[in-house]
Design a protein around this motif. Structure first.
Motif, PDB file in Angstrom:
ATOM      1  N   ASP A  80       0.862  -1.186   0.000  1.00 27.95           N
ATOM      2  CA  ASP A  80       0.000   0.000   0.000  1.00 27.95           C
ATOM      3  C   ASP A  80       0.890   1.226   0.000  1.00 27.95           C
ATOM      4  O   ASP A  80       1.972   1.212   0.595  1.00 27.95           O
ATOM      5  CB  ASP A  80      -0.848   0.059   1.273  1.00 27.95           C
ATOM      6  CG  ASP A  80      -1.973  -0.967   1.295  1.00 27.95           C
ATOM      7  OD1 ASP A  80      -2.139  -1.706   0.325  1.00 27.95           O
ATOM      8  OD2 ASP A  80      -2.688  -1.003   2.312  1.00 27.95           O
ATOM      9  N   HIS A  81       0.425   2.297  -0.648  1.00 28.58           N
ATOM     10  CA  HIS A  81       1.160   3.562  -0.608  1.00 28.58           C
ATOM     11  C   HIS A  81       0.148   4.698  -0.504  1.00 28.58           C
ATOM     12  O   HIS A  81      -0.741   4.809  -1.355  1.00 28.58           O
ATOM     13  CB  HIS A  81       2.027   3.735  -1.854  1.00 28.58           C
ATOM     14  CG  HIS A  81       3.101   4.744  -1.678  1.00 28.58           C
ATOM     15  ND1 HIS A  81       2.831   6.096  -1.549  1.00 28.58           N
ATOM     16  CD2 HIS A  81       4.439   4.612  -1.572  1.00 28.58           C
ATOM     17  CE1 HIS A  81       3.960   6.743  -1.389  1.00 28.58           C
ATOM     18  NE2 HIS A  81       4.951   5.872  -1.394  1.00 28.58           N
ATOM     19  N   PRO A  82       0.271   5.553   0.501  1.00 24.98           N
ATOM     20  CA  PRO A  82      -0.719   6.614   0.718  1.00 24.98           C
ATOM     21  C   PRO A  82      -0.831   7.603  -0.441  1.00 24.98           C
ATOM     22  O   PRO A  82      -1.894   8.211  -0.623  1.00 24.98           O
ATOM     23  CB  PRO A  82      -0.241   7.304   1.998  1.00 24.98           C
ATOM     24  CG  PRO A  82       1.203   6.968   2.113  1.00 24.98           C
ATOM     25  CD  PRO A  82       1.355   5.608   1.487  1.00 24.98           C
ATOM     26  N   GLU A  83       0.207   7.765  -1.238  1.00 24.59           N
ATOM     27  CA  GLU A  83       0.156   8.733  -2.339  1.00 24.59           C
ATOM     28  C   GLU A  83      -0.696   8.251  -3.505  1.00 24.59           C
ATOM     29  O   GLU A  83      -0.976   9.014  -4.422  1.00 24.59           O
ATOM     30  CB  GLU A  83       1.564   9.098  -2.813  1.00 24.59           C
ATOM     31  CG  GLU A  83       2.442   9.710  -1.753  1.00 24.59           C
ATOM     32  CD  GLU A  83       1.867  10.932  -1.038  1.00 24.59           C
ATOM     33  OE1 GLU A  83       0.975  11.607  -1.591  1.00 24.59           O
ATOM     34  OE2 GLU A  83       2.302  11.209   0.091  1.00 24.59           O
ATOM     35  N   LEU A  84      -1.128   6.984  -3.476  1.00 23.13           N
ATOM     36  CA  LEU A  84      -2.048   6.500  -4.503  1.00 23.13           C
ATOM     37  C   LEU A  84      -3.510   6.663  -4.088  1.00 23.13           C
ATOM     38  O   LEU A  84      -4.410   6.418  -4.886  1.00 23.13           O
ATOM     39  CB  LEU A  84      -1.743   5.045  -4.860  1.00 23.13           C
ATOM     40  CG  LEU A  84      -0.560   4.886  -5.808  1.00 23.13           C
ATOM     41  CD1 LEU A  84      -0.036   3.459  -5.824  1.00 23.13           C
ATOM     42  CD2 LEU A  84      -0.924   5.348  -7.215  1.00 23.13           C
ATOM     43  N   ALA A  85      -3.749   7.092  -2.854  1.00 23.47           N
ATOM     44  CA  ALA A  85      -5.112   7.426  -2.431  1.00 23.47           C
ATOM     45  C   ALA A  85      -5.531   8.699  -3.170  1.00 23.47           C
ATOM     46  O   ALA A  85      -4.677   9.461  -3.635  1.00 23.47           O
ATOM     47  CB  ALA A  85      -5.154   7.642  -0.921  1.00 23.47           C
ATOM     48  N   GLU A  95       9.207   9.960  -6.733  1.00 23.60           N
ATOM     49  CA  GLU A  95      10.470   9.883  -5.988  1.00 23.60           C
ATOM     50  C   GLU A  95      10.608   8.522  -5.301  1.00 23.60           C
ATOM     51  O   GLU A  95      11.660   7.878  -5.374  1.00 23.60           O
ATOM     52  CB  GLU A  95      10.503  11.012  -4.953  1.00 23.60           C
ATOM     53  CG  GLU A  95      11.795  11.095  -4.173  1.00 23.60           C
ATOM     54  CD  GLU A  95      11.761  12.275  -3.208  1.00 23.60           C
ATOM     55  OE1 GLU A  95      11.671  12.019  -1.979  1.00 23.60           O
ATOM     56  OE2 GLU A  95      11.815  13.423  -3.678  1.00 23.60           O
ATOM     57  N   TRP A  96       9.547   8.074  -4.655  1.00 27.27           N
ATOM     58  CA  TRP A  96       9.570   6.782  -3.976  1.00 27.27           C
ATOM     59  C   TRP A  96       9.767   5.649  -4.995  1.00 27.27           C
ATOM     60  O   TRP A  96      10.578   4.745  -4.778  1.00 27.27           O
ATOM     61  CB  TRP A  96       8.267   6.578  -3.199  1.00 27.27           C
ATOM     62  CG  TRP A  96       8.210   5.260  -2.493  1.00 27.27           C
ATOM     63  CD1 TRP A  96       8.699   4.977  -1.248  1.00 27.27           C
ATOM     64  CD2 TRP A  96       7.661   4.040  -2.992  1.00 27.27           C
ATOM     65  NE1 TRP A  96       8.478   3.650  -0.955  1.00 27.27           N
ATOM     66  CE2 TRP A  96       7.839   3.057  -2.009  1.00 27.27           C
ATOM     67  CE3 TRP A  96       7.026   3.690  -4.184  1.00 27.27           C
ATOM     68  CZ2 TRP A  96       7.408   1.750  -2.167  1.00 27.27           C
ATOM     69  CZ3 TRP A  96       6.603   2.379  -4.342  1.00 27.27           C
ATOM     70  CH2 TRP A  96       6.793   1.422  -3.345  1.00 27.27           C
ATOM     71  N   LYS A 145      15.386   5.335 -17.861  1.00 25.03           N
ATOM     72  CA  LYS A 145      16.019   5.071 -16.560  1.00 25.03           C
ATOM     73  C   LYS A 145      14.921   5.011 -15.517  1.00 25.03           C
ATOM     74  O   LYS A 145      13.894   4.409 -15.744  1.00 25.03           O
ATOM     75  CB  LYS A 145      17.046   6.159 -16.252  1.00 25.03           C
ATOM     76  CG  LYS A 145      18.175   6.210 -17.275  1.00 25.03           C
ATOM     77  CD  LYS A 145      19.130   7.321 -16.986  1.00 25.03           C
ATOM     78  CE  LYS A 145      20.184   7.375 -18.105  1.00 25.03           C
ATOM     79  NZ  LYS A 145      21.036   8.519 -18.014  1.00 25.03           N
ATOM     80  N   ALA A 146      15.134   5.652 -14.384  1.00 21.93           N
ATOM     81  CA  ALA A 146      14.122   5.724 -13.336  1.00 21.93           C
ATOM     82  C   ALA A 146      12.992   6.639 -13.786  1.00 21.93           C
ATOM     83  O   ALA A 146      13.194   7.535 -14.603  1.00 21.93           O
ATOM     84  CB  ALA A 146      14.749   6.243 -12.044  1.00 21.93           C
TER      85      ALA A 146
END
Length: 165
Positions: A80-85, A95-96, A145-146
């Motif tokens: 889970d990642h809060p920035e996808l809410a 960045e993550w 790249k990234a």
């Protein structure tokens, strides 16, 4: 690096009597079935994420679990990642995600409209444009790249309807 963007599959209609907390609104049984068919078809040739990152909302988590099930041979990691809410920060998420590319060269984000649509547009350099994602739609954005804003190339965007599902 490959980044898959996924709008969660078909969820129940908003209903404050059934789900006073909308974050707990689930996918419909038909939505689960339809998305499972779509992702199984894509997993045969086009979808190979080793890390699946999802919004903490139930409907996105359930969509991510269906992806993980379709990719079980690859043994993807599910987080889970809060920035996808809804309302999450694309800059923080990019960045993550960039920090994960040392281990994962194919990552999937599972989120919500309109954020996932805006994120896709920003990743391929279209600023505040909008790329329409139907429910359950999946896109692939490739980076040299990234991942970085404006540096991706949209490879494809698939919907269940397009695949006859």
């Amino acid at each position: 690096m490959e980044l898959y963007l996924v709008r969660h599959a078909w969820a129940e209609q908003q209903d404050s009597a059934r789900w006073p907390d909308d974050s707990q609104r689930p996918l419909t049984p038909e939505g689960k079935k339809r998305f499972s068919k779509l992702i199984r078809q894509l997993a045969k040739t086009q979808f190979q994420a080793s890390l699946i990152v999802t919004s903490p909302l139930l409907r996105a988590q359930q969509t991510a679990q269906l992806i993980a099930k379709a990719l079980k041979k690859q043994g993807p990691t599910l987080l889970d990642h809060p920035e996808l809410a809804p309302g999450g920060s694309l800059h923080k998420l990019v960045e993550w995600t960039a920090a994960q590319t040392a281990v994962h060269q194919a990552i999937a984000w599972v989120g919500h409209a309109p954020d996932i649509e805006l994120f896709c547009a920003a990743l391929i350099g279209q600023g505040q444009s909008l790329i329409h994602f139907s429910k359950g739609a999946v896109a692939l954005v490739r980076f040299e790249k990234a991942p970085a804003l404006g540096q991706g190339e949209l490879q494809w965007l698939v919907t269940a309807k397009l695949l006859g599902i």
